[in-house]
Design a protein around this motif. Sequence first.
Motif, PDB file in Angstrom:
ATOM      1  N   CYS A 112       0.906  -0.960  -0.113  1.00 14.83           N
ATOM      2  CA  CYS A 112       0.008   0.216  -0.030  1.00 14.83           C
ATOM      3  C   CYS A 112       0.917   1.384   0.136  1.00 14.83           C
ATOM      4  CB  CYS A 112      -0.881  -0.255   1.089  1.00 14.83           C
ATOM      5  SG  CYS A 112      -0.141   0.218   2.637  1.00 14.83           S
ATOM      6  N   THR A 113       0.473   2.312  -0.746  1.00 16.37           N
ATOM      7  CA  THR A 113       1.393   3.362  -0.833  1.00 16.37           C
ATOM      8  C   THR A 113       0.445   4.635  -0.537  1.00 16.37           C
ATOM      9  OG1 THR A 113       1.115   3.577  -3.098  1.00 16.37           O
ATOM     10  CG2 THR A 113       3.224   2.862  -2.620  1.00 16.37           C
ATOM     11  N   GLU A 114       1.074   5.663  -0.148  1.00 14.68           N
ATOM     12  CA  GLU A 114       0.674   6.767   0.312  1.00 14.68           C
ATOM     13  C   GLU A 114      -0.248   7.424  -1.018  1.00 14.68           C
ATOM     14  OE1 GLU A 114       2.934   9.984   1.671  1.00 14.68           O
ATOM     15  OE2 GLU A 114       1.496  11.003   2.384  1.00 14.68           O
ATOM     16  N   PRO A 115      -1.631   7.573  -0.695  1.00 17.49           N
ATOM     17  CA  PRO A 115      -2.202   8.319  -1.797  1.00 17.49           C
ATOM     18  C   PRO A 115      -1.927   9.819  -1.703  1.00 17.49           C
ATOM     19  CG  PRO A 115      -3.768   7.770  -0.076  1.00 17.49           C
ATOM     20  CD  PRO A 115      -2.405   7.285   0.364  1.00 17.49           C
ATOM     21  N   LYS A 116      -2.182  10.108  -2.916  1.00 13.79           N
ATOM     22  CA  LYS A 116      -1.866  11.683  -3.148  1.00 13.79           C
ATOM     23  C   LYS A 116      -3.058  12.493  -2.863  1.00 13.79           C
ATOM     24  CE  LYS A 116       2.083  12.241  -5.855  1.00 13.79           C
ATOM     25  NZ  LYS A 116       2.361  10.468  -6.356  1.00 13.79           N
ATOM     26  N   ILE A 117      -2.898  13.194  -1.748  1.00 12.28           N
ATOM     27  CA  ILE A 117      -4.349  13.971  -1.440  1.00 12.28           C
ATOM     28  C   ILE A 117      -3.880  15.629  -2.070  1.00 12.28           C
ATOM     29  CG2 ILE A 117      -6.004  14.643   0.325  1.00 12.28           C
ATOM     30  CD1 ILE A 117      -4.680  12.339   2.037  1.00 12.28           C
ATOM     31  N   PRO A 118      -4.548  16.107  -2.699  1.00  7.75           N
ATOM     32  CA  PRO A 118      -4.445  17.253  -3.083  1.00  7.75           C
ATOM     33  C   PRO A 118      -4.061  18.333  -2.002  1.00  7.75           C
ATOM     34  CG  PRO A 118      -6.659  16.539  -3.894  1.00  7.75           C
ATOM     35  CD  PRO A 118      -5.909  15.535  -3.412  1.00  7.75           C
ATOM     36  N   GLY A 119      -3.012  19.097  -2.108  1.00  3.00           N
ATOM     37  CA  GLY A 119      -3.024  20.131  -1.054  1.00  3.00           C
ATOM     38  C   GLY A 119      -2.179  19.637   0.108  1.00  3.00           C
ATOM     39  N   PHE A 120      -2.284  18.433   0.324  1.00  4.70           N
ATOM     40  CA  PHE A 120      -1.408  17.862   1.656  1.00  4.70           C
ATOM     41  C   PHE A 120       0.018  17.599   1.217  1.00  4.70           C
ATOM     42  CE2 PHE A 120      -5.752  17.165   3.017  1.00  4.70           C
ATOM     43  CZ  PHE A 120      -5.567  17.182   4.476  1.00  4.70           C
TER      44      PHE A 120
ATOM     45  N   VAL B  44     -12.209  18.593  11.967  1.00  2.00           N
ATOM     46  CA  VAL B  44     -12.310  17.931  10.536  1.00  2.00           C
ATOM     47  C   VAL B  44     -12.133  19.042   9.449  1.00  2.00           C
ATOM     48  CG1 VAL B  44     -13.320  16.281   9.241  1.00  2.00           C
ATOM     49  CG2 VAL B  44     -12.884  15.869  11.730  1.00  2.00           C
ATOM     50  N   GLU B  45     -13.208  19.871   9.799  1.00  2.00           N
ATOM     51  CA  GLU B  45     -13.469  21.007   8.859  1.00  2.00           C
ATOM     52  C   GLU B  45     -12.093  21.758   8.725  1.00  2.00           C
ATOM     53  OE1 GLU B  45     -15.821  24.879   9.056  1.00  2.00           O
ATOM     54  OE2 GLU B  45     -17.168  23.004   9.384  1.00  2.00           O
ATOM     55  N   MET B  46     -11.458  22.086   9.480  1.00  2.00           N
ATOM     56  CA  MET B  46     -10.328  22.926   9.651  1.00  2.00           C
ATOM     57  C   MET B  46      -9.109  22.107   8.978  1.00  2.00           C
ATOM     58  SD  MET B  46     -10.449  25.590  11.043  1.00  2.00           S
ATOM     59  CE  MET B  46      -9.650  26.383  12.336  1.00  2.00           C
ATOM     60  N   LYS B  47      -9.169  20.578   9.351  1.00  2.00           N
ATOM     61  CA  LYS B  47      -8.170  19.641   8.796  1.00  2.00           C
ATOM     62  C   LYS B  47      -8.282  19.822   7.035  1.00  2.00           C
ATOM     63  CE  LYS B  47      -7.905  15.202   6.995  1.00  2.00           C
ATOM     64  NZ  LYS B  47      -7.754  13.603   7.182  1.00  2.00           N
ATOM     65  N   TRP B  48      -9.439  19.851   6.711  1.00  3.54           N
ATOM     66  CA  TRP B  48      -9.480  19.788   4.888  1.00  3.54           C
ATOM     67  C   TRP B  48      -9.299  21.155   4.499  1.00  3.54           C
ATOM     68  CZ3 TRP B  48      -8.868  15.600   2.845  1.00  3.54           C
ATOM     69  CH2 TRP B  48      -9.436  14.374   3.088  1.00  3.54           C
ATOM     70  N   LYS B  49      -9.638  22.322   5.440  1.00  7.98           N
ATOM     71  CA  LYS B  49      -9.381  23.786   5.008  1.00  7.98           C
ATOM     72  C   LYS B  49      -7.899  24.082   4.980  1.00  7.98           C
ATOM     73  CE  LYS B  49     -11.281  28.330   5.909  1.00  7.98           C
ATOM     74  NZ  LYS B  49     -12.135  29.019   6.943  1.00  7.98           N
ATOM     75  N   TYR B  50      -7.148  23.762   5.896  1.00  4.87           N
ATOM     76  CA  TYR B  50      -5.855  24.098   6.067  1.00  4.87           C
ATOM     77  C   TYR B  50      -4.910  23.024   5.844  1.00  4.87           C
ATOM     78  CZ  TYR B  50      -7.878  28.192   7.616  1.00  4.87           C
ATOM     79  OH  TYR B  50      -8.602  29.497   7.752  1.00  4.87           O
ATOM     80  N   LYS B  51      -5.423  21.813   5.355  1.00  7.63           N
ATOM     81  CA  LYS B  51      -4.612  20.725   5.055  1.00  7.63           C
ATOM     82  C   LYS B  51      -3.482  20.084   6.105  1.00  7.63           C
ATOM     83  CE  LYS B  51      -5.927  21.839   0.879  1.00  7.63           C
ATOM     84  NZ  LYS B  51      -7.201  21.035   0.537  1.00  7.63           N
TER      85      LYS B  51
END
Lengths: 546, 479
Positions: free
Chosen positions: A92-100, B264-271
């Motif tokens: 399993c590899t790390e999925p690319k999550i946009p922005g992260f 959780v909202e903050m998590k997605w908002k600020y990555k």
Amino acid sequence: MSGLVDKSTMQTSFRFKLKKFLNVTNCSTKITNGYGQKHPKTSDWRKTWWESFEETPLYAAIWTYLGYGMLVIVGYIRDFLRDIGLETQKSCTEPKIPGFVPLYQSWENFYTRNLYRRVRDCWNRPVCSVAGAYVDVTERLTHDCGWNFELTDNFQHTMNFGSYNYLGFADNVGPCKDSVDKTCKRYGLSSCGSRQELGQLDIHHELEDLIAQFLGVEAAITVPMGFATNSMNMPCIAKKGSLILSDELNHASLVLGSRLTGSTIRTYKHCDMEDLERKLRTAIIEGQPRTHKAWKKIIIVIEGVYSMEGSIVCLPEVVRLKKKYKAYIYLDEAHSIGAIGPNGRGVVDYFNMSPSDIDIRMGTFTKSFGSAGGYIAGSKRLVNHLKCNSHSSIYSPVMPPPVAQQIITSMKIIMGLNGTDEGRRRILQLKDNIRYFRRRLHEMGFIIYGNKDSPVVPILIYYPSKTVAFSRECLKRGLATVVVGFPATSIIESRARICLSSAHTREMVDRALNIIDEVGNLLRIKYSNLAVPRWCEDDKNANDIL
Amino acid sequence: MMAIIPATWDMYDMFQAVIQAPAYHLIFEALLIIWIFKLMFSKAYAPNKTILTEKEKEELIQEWQPEPLVPDVPDDHPVLQAMNNNIISGRPDKVMVINGKSVVNMASLNFLGLLGDESIEAAAQKALSKYGVGSCGPRGFYGTMDVHLELEERLAKFMNCEEAILYSYGFATIASAIPAYSKRGDVIFVDEGVCFAIQKGLIASRSVIKYFKHNDMDDLERLCIEQQKEDKRVPKKAKVTRRFLVVEGLYAKHGDICPLPKLVEMKWKYKLRIFVEESFSFGVLGDTGRGVTEHYGINIDEIDLMAACLENAIGGAGGFCCGKKYIVDHQRLSGLGYCFSASLPPMLASGAIQSLNIIIDDPGMFGKLRNNCTLIHEKLSKIEGMRVVGDPVAPIKHFSLSEPSDDRDLDNRSLEKITQEAMQRGLALTPARYLEHEEHNLPLPSIRIAVNVKLTEEEIDTCINIVADSCQAVLSKSS
């Protein structure tokens, strides 16, 4: 004639440069024994002292580097093939999550992905029995070269030379098991409270008094996890403005504990007392960096037996330095308590020294006592301070009662308080096993590290491929061993580590030796160029008389 | 020498050039050469460099006096006395025996009453006769028993996660998990009310720590926006800076619940990657005890890593982390407390499996626990001169003075007296203890009351009466 000389000196100097380049010289042949001159003749412990670290043979070092080089090149090619999609991703590899930002950098996992993955079967082998003299190792299947494992119902009954079961108390029958059974009924499994918040039971008082009696100190305190004993108590002892002088090969828990204290940490070369003295002198003379204020205190952090090298700390020397320079000693006896010394009371007992010479004595119950957790013992003042201020006495529960009971029963057996000489028998059996096993390995021509009385026996293998082959071949023949390589050791010092136990009978030790001999011939890892040490001859003669 | 002179020049030409050169030029060059020599042989400029003689060094060594190893703690220190005077014998169940006297126990964190359960003990005894007590090795070296794998699988299944990893000690779980991911240069946003284990994990990670006010989402947002500005300024660095958000499900120090939906909202908002420590909410919150995610009805996949200890509600030892496989597996090589420590004694792992069985078979106990919690909360808040902090459904209540004085020690002593009074009346209570000089954001002194699901309504009434009487006895005396 002169031409010949030139050629040979040239060769030597080239050899030297190459060694320096390959970093081999740091493990140069170092044999210290009673016939050495560095130490005053008055100290009689030196007469029977014998420890060796034979130099890595040059050809082995070169081939080992080439081996790793090859693995790295193949790794890069495989990575490239995976990148362009010619080879499928099997883990399993790390999925690319946009922005992260990715959690792992690709190069961080290069070693795991390309090297460790090939040999993963040598570690984390699941066990389905007690890890005593014998152990049942569950067979695992892998259909994709080590990416994933599948457990089967089959298991292999093997001799266990890998667990830290020095005195053979890891057992599912006998007095320990019976007493734990009763305790389990009486107390349950936990106490659901920290020491300061009504979690401490009467059994803990009993245990701590017994430990103090065993070690010959005023008081002791227990912690339910050995690792945490160091990492949670060291911060109470040293603060900013203190200096910690730590052996370079100290265990991860000591390193983490030292780091959490906030004090300055300096390391000295492994068991090198001259280096330690030099560092002590400079530290006191120069004071703290920049401000040159005097240090608040200096703590020398040592281990009794080093679990990777099999060396024993020269405690009398450390104590001499401690007294001369007014430092404190923090002694970690994780691998030495129970395992060495005529009464099984660790290095202090081994050197027949006064317990009051050591300021802080730490140890674990995981090894010789077949239990879990750790202790810190010393003066009443120290223990009172820890009881009030240790992280473990406030923020985490006390030791589970069954675990405490196992320690009480096994410790009483070691001390002979149960009315038998079973404890003494175990200590003698272990000592006998150690000497015999080490002597036979020397005779076979293996390079082994460490002290002649150390229960940990590292057999040097060097090559990454041979290291894992050793583990697999031994297991195939019914011998469970531990192998360690980079990054736990330096790149050219991969080794197998054998832990002896008093649960091993002479017949078992002989069988294990035969297997090691056979595998050693197969893999051609009998590198030693040194003559069989003198103590082996003496031991052999002594045994013949018996 | 000849080789140095360029081939196009011969000696005669050079000689001619020297003669024809003006005198001042030659003098100037000679001076330059002399100056170079002087520079080469003169000592480097080194201000304040003192070289000590051997004698001075010896004197320094002789004169140096270290501080004592540890400060002196008198034998009559209140904490020591409380520890030594309260000898508990037998198991600290709902009723326990202190100094030979039976008292009701509202001190142990035995929320589900699993500590006294006989089936758990039977399971442990069965494992004992198979594996003995200790595992005698770390997980890597023959310390992985099949029960460890089973417990990991069961925990993962219970929490609906891909994978779980088992630690042998609760404190070490989160303290090892944080530094496994967050390294030097990374940024961690963390609630200032977090427990001590998290604080130690943060220090070990050597990352940049940004504390936001307890449960204050506006403050968190302010810090995130600040970080965003910083990231825009140095985009190169921002590309490799991981950002984490560390919170507790139910705060041990405050007894309140984190606003998870907003987090959780903050998590997605600020990555941010969000880590939730659930030592006090696992096996407590939610209709089936799955913790704070179930309490708010949030999918566990929204959380990157969940960590909890098995020492409170489960009544065992150790701790675990769970989450996606690609996240959790990393700890098997990077979690210090996992790699370098002996594994959990197999009999305790077996006990924990049986505890899980009980929880799954009887989810009704969580409703009961919630009832007890709200009931006790309600009754405690009616006691005069005191106040209770935290959420009504929390199983730990921080019960503190409603008008605390400026002197922390005085308040501590008053609370200590209340617990002593209560002990005499047949109820075991304990003040919440902290390392006062080391805690980040020390809460007010309080008595920490733990709720046990097995307490009946009558017992609760009696207990609360005892608490009220003890408070009155102590507070009336002091005022």
